[in-house]
Design a protein around this motif. Structure first.
Motif, PDB file in Angstrom:
ATOM      1  N   ASP A 284       0.665  -1.303   0.036  1.00  0.00           N
ATOM      2  CA  ASP A 284       0.010   0.012  -0.107  1.00  0.00           C
ATOM      3  C   ASP A 284       0.817   1.272   0.169  1.00  0.00           C
ATOM      4  O   ASP A 284       2.353   1.260  -0.158  1.00  0.00           O
ATOM      5  N   GLU A 285       0.059   2.471  -0.538  1.00  0.00           N
ATOM      6  CA  GLU A 285       0.719   3.732  -0.148  1.00  0.00           C
ATOM      7  C   GLU A 285       2.110   3.514   1.491  1.00  0.00           C
ATOM      8  O   GLU A 285       2.941   4.690   1.068  1.00  0.00           O
TER       9      GLU A 285
ATOM     10  N   SER B 202     -15.650   7.639   3.469  1.00  0.00           N
ATOM     11  CA  SER B 202     -15.024   8.884   2.239  1.00  0.00           C
ATOM     12  C   SER B 202     -15.990   8.841   0.720  1.00  0.00           C
ATOM     13  O   SER B 202     -16.424   7.670   0.245  1.00  0.00           O
TER      14      SER B 202
ATOM     15  N   TYR C 187     -10.216  13.866  -0.755  1.00  0.00           N
ATOM     16  CA  TYR C 187      -8.920  13.153  -0.566  1.00  0.00           C
ATOM     17  C   TYR C 187      -8.291  14.598  -0.292  1.00  0.00           C
ATOM     18  O   TYR C 187      -7.375  13.846   0.056  1.00  0.00           O
TER      19      TYR C 187
ATOM     20  N   THR D 179      -8.648   6.904  -4.865  1.00  0.00           N
ATOM     21  CA  THR D 179      -7.510   6.135  -4.918  1.00  0.00           C
ATOM     22  C   THR D 179      -6.412   6.045  -5.933  1.00  0.00           C
ATOM     23  O   THR D 179      -6.982   6.112  -7.237  1.00  0.00           O
ATOM     24  N   SER D 180      -5.723   5.242  -5.937  1.00  0.00           N
ATOM     25  CA  SER D 180      -4.595   5.858  -7.445  1.00  0.00           C
ATOM     26  C   SER D 180      -4.867   4.670  -8.049  1.00  0.00           C
ATOM     27  O   SER D 180      -4.766   3.532  -6.899  1.00  0.00           O
TER      28      SER D 180
ATOM     29  N   SER E 102     -10.572   9.692  -9.027  1.00  0.00           N
ATOM     30  CA  SER E 102     -10.787   8.862  -7.932  1.00  0.00           C
ATOM     31  C   SER E 102      -9.502   9.287  -6.936  1.00  0.00           C
ATOM     32  O   SER E 102      -9.381   9.466  -6.449  1.00  0.00           O
TER      33      SER E 102
ATOM     34  N   PRO F 148      -4.502   0.981  -5.281  1.00  0.00           N
ATOM     35  CA  PRO F 148      -5.619   1.270  -4.668  1.00  0.00           C
ATOM     36  C   PRO F 148      -6.325   0.494  -3.750  1.00  0.00           C
ATOM     37  O   PRO F 148      -7.972   1.089  -3.814  1.00  0.00           O
ATOM     38  N   ARG F 149      -5.832   0.011  -2.353  1.00  0.00           N
ATOM     39  CA  ARG F 149      -6.318  -0.239  -1.176  1.00  0.00           C
ATOM     40  C   ARG F 149      -6.976   0.998  -0.406  1.00  0.00           C
ATOM     41  O   ARG F 149      -7.734   0.165  -0.262  1.00  0.00           O
ATOM     42  N   ASP F 150      -6.385   1.732  -0.296  1.00  0.00           N
ATOM     43  CA  ASP F 150      -6.962   2.990   0.345  1.00  0.00           C
ATOM     44  C   ASP F 150      -6.730   4.057  -0.355  1.00  0.00           C
ATOM     45  O   ASP F 150      -5.912   4.514  -0.957  1.00  0.00           O
ATOM     46  N   PRO F 151      -7.903   5.238   0.070  1.00  0.00           N
ATOM     47  CA  PRO F 151      -7.503   6.371   0.072  1.00  0.00           C
ATOM     48  C   PRO F 151      -6.160   6.996  -0.779  1.00  0.00           C
ATOM     49  O   PRO F 151      -5.752   6.702   0.689  1.00  0.00           O
ATOM     50  N   TYR F 152      -6.091   7.454  -0.806  1.00  0.00           N
ATOM     51  CA  TYR F 152      -4.834   8.527  -1.396  1.00  0.00           C
ATOM     52  C   TYR F 152      -4.737   9.907  -0.787  1.00  0.00           C
ATOM     53  O   TYR F 152      -5.798  10.632  -1.553  1.00  0.00           O
TER      54      TYR F 152
END
Length: 339
Positions: free
Chosen positions: A201-202, A326, A337, A242-243, A240, A247-251
């Motif tokens: 993840d990020e 979110s 975001y 998420t990036s 979007s 893609p799993r968590d809000p960026y």
């Protein structure tokens, strides 16, 4: 920094002069007759920048001329000279996707560099071999510093792009050894992630990359590298949550303006201003005034009013994230975001 839109057309497919355009918001609704900022508009902006303390402070850091594709503007050299009177450093962003060194766009760019400007680029792998690489060879003989933006859709895509740059600078000789070393440091980091954390993840990515330098400083050349995750953008220009690579968590973007610190101001061709760190693409709605039509006093009043609105909106965004909502837009018009 002040980021100023001087041109609407990005002309990715008509590479030398304006014919047609396919830009996203916030530029898509600008009619073709208004694609180019004029020198007269630039003069009004430059004068008012000096009259508004916040803008003048940002201008003393740097003014970035962008678009669209800034070199498409036939007046860009004169516009550069005008903004140079308001700032010690003026740079220009270019996709460097030009047909040849005889292109009017290239000749404009060279003239700006000779006048003391700097060109920063975004790497496009599809345009690299035919357009960007040959002109980058020329560019690094004219200027001694630049920032390269790398937009990546996943970790292998990032590695592929840093490899393009590594191979390029490796061929340019010993003066660029420090640049090659920085790029190899990035490649080592990304290679480890691909092997050991391919679906990271990020947060893991950021922690792993955090101690890597952003600049390679040398006696004859300095390179800055900016790695930017890509996002899906809808037909209406809405990003979007998420990036693509994570893609799993809000960026989330931690907005300094909502915390009382305006570190960047984006000025559109219409004169409208936003402290959006993504050159206005996030569609943040609080209005910070119009540099072409508003008085300095009116601009400062809008700064205060909209800063409060942003702070309130950010608080609501944070509550929405904690409550599983979110992506919900709040009435203050702060993108979901931004937190």
């Amino acid at each position: 920094m002040l980021s100023i839109f001087v041109e609407t057309s990005c002309n990715r497919y008509n590479r030398d002069e304006c014919v047609d355009c396919h830009v996203y918001e916030p530029l898509a609704d600008i009619p073709k007759s208004d694609w180019h900022m004029t020198p007269d508009q630039a003069r009004v902006m430059a004068e008012k920048i000096g009259q508004v303390d916040v803008l003048n402070t940002l201008a003393q850091q740097e003014i970035n001329l962008t678009g669209g594709e800034a070199t498409q503007n036939p007046h860009i050299v004169e516009i550069f000279k005008i903004f140079k009177t308001a700032a010690p450093s003026v740079c220009l962003h270019t996709n460097l996707e030009m047909n040849s060194k005889s292109s009017k766009r290239w000749l404009r760019l060279v003239e700006i560099l000779k006048e003391g400007g700097r060109a920063d680029i975004t790497l496009y792998p599809t345009a690299w071999e035919k357009f960007q690489k040959p002109l980058l060879k020329e560019l690094i003989t004219i200027q001694n510093r630049m920032i390269v933006n790398v937009i990546f859709e996943n970790l292998p895509h990032l590695q592929m792009q840093t490899a393009l740059l590594t191979n390029f600078f490796s061929e340019e000789g010993s003066d660029f050894g420090h640049v090659v070393q920085l790029l190899k440091d990035y490649d080592d980091k990304v290679s480890w992630l691909i092997k050991n954390q391919p679906d990271c993840d990020e947060a893991i990515y950021t922690t792993h990359m955090d101690d890597t330098e952003a600049f390679a400083h040398g006696k004859k050349f300095t390179l800055g590298l900016s790695l930017l995750p890509a996002f899906k953008v809808g037909p209406k220009g809405i990003r979007s949550m998420t990036s693509l690579p994570f893609p799993r968590d809000p960026y989330l973007i931690h907005c300094p303006a909502a915390r009382g610190s305006i570190d960047i101001m984006t000025i559109r061709q219409t004169g409208e201003m936003t402290p959006c760190c993504d050159v206005g693409n996030l569609k943040c709605q609080p209005e910070f005034g119009n540099l072409l039509t508003d008085s300095p006093d009116k601009i400062m009043a809008k700064f205060k009013e909209s800063s409060k609105k942003m702070s309130t909106g950010i608080e609501k965004n944070q509550k929405n994230l904690k409550s599983g909502q979110s992506g919900k837009w709040v009435e203050e018009g702060i993108p979901p975001y931004c937190g």
